[in-house]
Design a protein around this motif. Structure first.
Motif, PDB file in Angstrom:
ATOM      1  N   ALA A 148      36.172  35.621  34.303  1.00 47.97           N
ATOM      2  CA  ALA A 148      37.081  36.692  34.700  1.00 47.97           C
ATOM      3  C   ALA A 148      36.362  37.985  35.062  1.00 47.97           C
ATOM      4  O   ALA A 148      37.003  38.944  35.499  1.00 47.97           O
ATOM      5  CB  ALA A 148      38.095  36.965  33.582  1.00 47.97           C
ATOM      6  N   HIS A 154      35.496  34.527  39.701  1.00 45.16           N
ATOM      7  CA  HIS A 154      36.786  34.637  40.379  1.00 45.16           C
ATOM      8  C   HIS A 154      36.908  33.587  41.479  1.00 45.16           C
ATOM      9  O   HIS A 154      37.987  33.014  41.686  1.00 45.16           O
ATOM     10  CB  HIS A 154      36.942  36.037  40.958  1.00 45.16           C
ATOM     11  CG  HIS A 154      37.386  37.043  39.946  1.00 45.16           C
ATOM     12  ND1 HIS A 154      37.857  38.281  40.287  1.00 45.16           N
ATOM     13  CD2 HIS A 154      37.446  36.993  38.591  1.00 45.16           C
ATOM     14  CE1 HIS A 154      38.185  38.955  39.193  1.00 45.16           C
ATOM     15  NE2 HIS A 154      37.928  38.179  38.154  1.00 45.16           N
ATOM     16  N   CYS A 155      35.824  33.323  42.165  1.00 48.95           N
ATOM     17  CA  CYS A 155      35.840  32.322  43.230  1.00 48.95           C
ATOM     18  C   CYS A 155      36.115  30.931  42.641  1.00 48.95           C
ATOM     19  O   CYS A 155      36.946  30.176  43.149  1.00 48.95           O
ATOM     20  CB  CYS A 155      34.513  32.339  43.972  1.00 48.95           C
ATOM     21  SG  CYS A 155      34.434  31.241  45.394  1.00 48.95           S
ATOM     22  N   ALA A 158      39.756  30.813  41.486  1.00 46.00           N
ATOM     23  CA  ALA A 158      40.728  30.856  42.582  1.00 46.00           C
ATOM     24  C   ALA A 158      40.847  29.514  43.293  1.00 46.00           C
ATOM     25  O   ALA A 158      41.930  29.146  43.753  1.00 46.00           O
ATOM     26  CB  ALA A 158      40.337  31.944  43.578  1.00 46.00           C
ATOM     27  N   LEU A 184      45.125  39.243  36.902  1.00 43.51           N
ATOM     28  CA  LEU A 184      44.057  38.307  37.256  1.00 43.51           C
ATOM     29  C   LEU A 184      44.598  37.207  38.164  1.00 43.51           C
ATOM     30  O   LEU A 184      43.982  36.885  39.185  1.00 43.51           O
ATOM     31  CB  LEU A 184      43.456  37.699  35.987  1.00 43.51           C
ATOM     32  CG  LEU A 184      42.401  36.601  36.195  1.00 43.51           C
ATOM     33  CD1 LEU A 184      41.217  37.113  36.999  1.00 43.51           C
ATOM     34  CD2 LEU A 184      41.938  36.042  34.846  1.00 43.51           C
ATOM     35  N   ASP A 187      45.147  38.503  41.631  1.00 39.31           N
ATOM     36  CA  ASP A 187      43.862  38.647  42.333  1.00 39.31           C
ATOM     37  C   ASP A 187      43.362  37.293  42.826  1.00 39.31           C
ATOM     38  O   ASP A 187      42.885  37.159  43.962  1.00 39.31           O
ATOM     39  CB  ASP A 187      42.817  39.274  41.412  1.00 39.31           C
ATOM     40  CG  ASP A 187      43.086  40.744  41.123  1.00 39.31           C
ATOM     41  OD1 ASP A 187      43.855  41.370  41.884  1.00 39.31           O
ATOM     42  OD2 ASP A 187      42.531  41.256  40.129  1.00 39.31           O
ATOM     43  N   LEU A 188      43.469  36.280  41.974  1.00 39.68           N
ATOM     44  CA  LEU A 188      42.990  34.945  42.341  1.00 39.68           C
ATOM     45  C   LEU A 188      43.782  34.392  43.517  1.00 39.68           C
ATOM     46  O   LEU A 188      43.207  33.772  44.425  1.00 39.68           O
ATOM     47  CB  LEU A 188      43.094  34.006  41.143  1.00 39.68           C
ATOM     48  CG  LEU A 188      42.241  34.359  39.920  1.00 39.68           C
ATOM     49  CD1 LEU A 188      42.486  33.359  38.802  1.00 39.68           C
ATOM     50  CD2 LEU A 188      40.762  34.426  40.268  1.00 39.68           C
ATOM     51  N   VAL A 197      35.788  35.534  48.279  1.00 35.18           N
ATOM     52  CA  VAL A 197      35.840  36.702  47.397  1.00 35.18           C
ATOM     53  C   VAL A 197      34.880  37.746  47.941  1.00 35.18           C
ATOM     54  O   VAL A 197      33.695  37.472  48.122  1.00 35.18           O
ATOM     55  CB  VAL A 197      35.439  36.335  45.950  1.00 35.18           C
ATOM     56  CG1 VAL A 197      35.343  37.593  45.083  1.00 35.18           C
ATOM     57  CG2 VAL A 197      36.432  35.356  45.352  1.00 35.18           C
TER      58      VAL A 197
END
Length: 261
Positions: A148, A154-155, A158, A184, A187-188, A197
């Motif tokens: 996170a 994040h990539c 996601a 979160l 964002d994902l 990202v």
């Protein structure tokens, strides 16, 4: 006399207890969870054992290279288990396929890049290629951070399989009760829609995380994230979105090269 089949996974530990092995694993897991070196006394207290109970086990783990000594009398986990993990056929095949493409990326763009995979609630770097220019930013193999927190993380979140992502988000919530999972998740979703990202690093000043997933065939989602830390140079500047196009091309090439399970 009737034959007994193999124990179920739930009862295996109880039926076939191996106290010495369990003691060693407890030591490794405790050191892995800590962010600071632990003394023999610290380990004994944390595990509810006496110093004499774990002294020999600590000595053997150190001699075999699974833990290392710091500050004379304190211990940290070594990267031997990580190196053994890299020898898994899946990871080894991924690295072997990725490295030639990553080298080509570094030579053509002048930027470093690294390959990261998910490990429970963390991301871990399993390969890297340095920038060919005199100035650059890179991370070492074995580098770990919470999923996170980083662009690579994040990539991976996601673009991974939705079922796996749900499980990991539950684990993240347990580890970080103050984490805003709704933000979160939003964002994902945005990163997934964009296909990449591109965001300011939350670890290093003036660095932009540029990360693209390496996608497996079918519905398995991302198996890794290819990331290039962007620093804007005054001479021949490259913008993050332009660098992301190069990262995406390299990620597609890696995905086309590797044979996924």
């Amino acid at each position: 006399m009737s034959e007994r089949g193999p124990p179920s996974s739930d009862g295996a530990a109880g039926r076939y207890a191996a106290p010495a092995l369990e003691k060693g694993l407890d030591i490794l897991e405790r050191l892995s969870d800590e962010r600071r070196p632990l003394s023999l006394g610290d380990l004994a207290d944390a595990l509810g054992r006496t110093r004499s109970e774990i002294f020999r086990m600590v000595a053997v783990l150190e001699a075999r290279g699974y833990i290392e000594r710091e500050d004379a009398d304190r211990f940290v986990i070594a990267d031997k288990l990580f190196r053994l993990g890299l020898n898994r056929p899946r990871h080894r095949g991924l690295v072997e396929a990725a490295l030639p493409v990553m080298r080509g990326f570094a030579e053509s763009t002048g930027y470093s890049c690294h390959l990261a995979v998910a490990s429970e609630t963390q991301m871990v770097v399993i390969a890297r290629v340095e920038s060919v220019s005199h100035i650059g930013f890179s991370v070492r193999i074995g580098y770990r951070q919470p999923l996170a927190l980083t662009g690579s993380g994040h990539c991976l979140l996601a673009f991974m399989n939705p079922r796996r992502r749900s499980r990991i988000l539950v684990a993240i919530a347990a580890e970080e009760p103050l984490r805003d999972l709704e933000t979160l998740a939003a964002d994902l979703d945005g990163f997934r829609a964009a296909g990449r990202v591109v965001r300011a690093s939350r670890i290093a000043e003036s660095v932009t995380d540029v990360s693209v997933p390496i996608l497996s065939a079918g519905e398995n989602g991302a198996v890794a994230a290819l990331t290039s830390p962007h620093i804007r140079m005054r001479q021949s500047p490259t913008e993050p979105d332009a660098l992301a196009d190069h990262v995406a091309a390299a990620a597609r090439q890696i995905a086309e090269t590797i044979e996924f399970d």
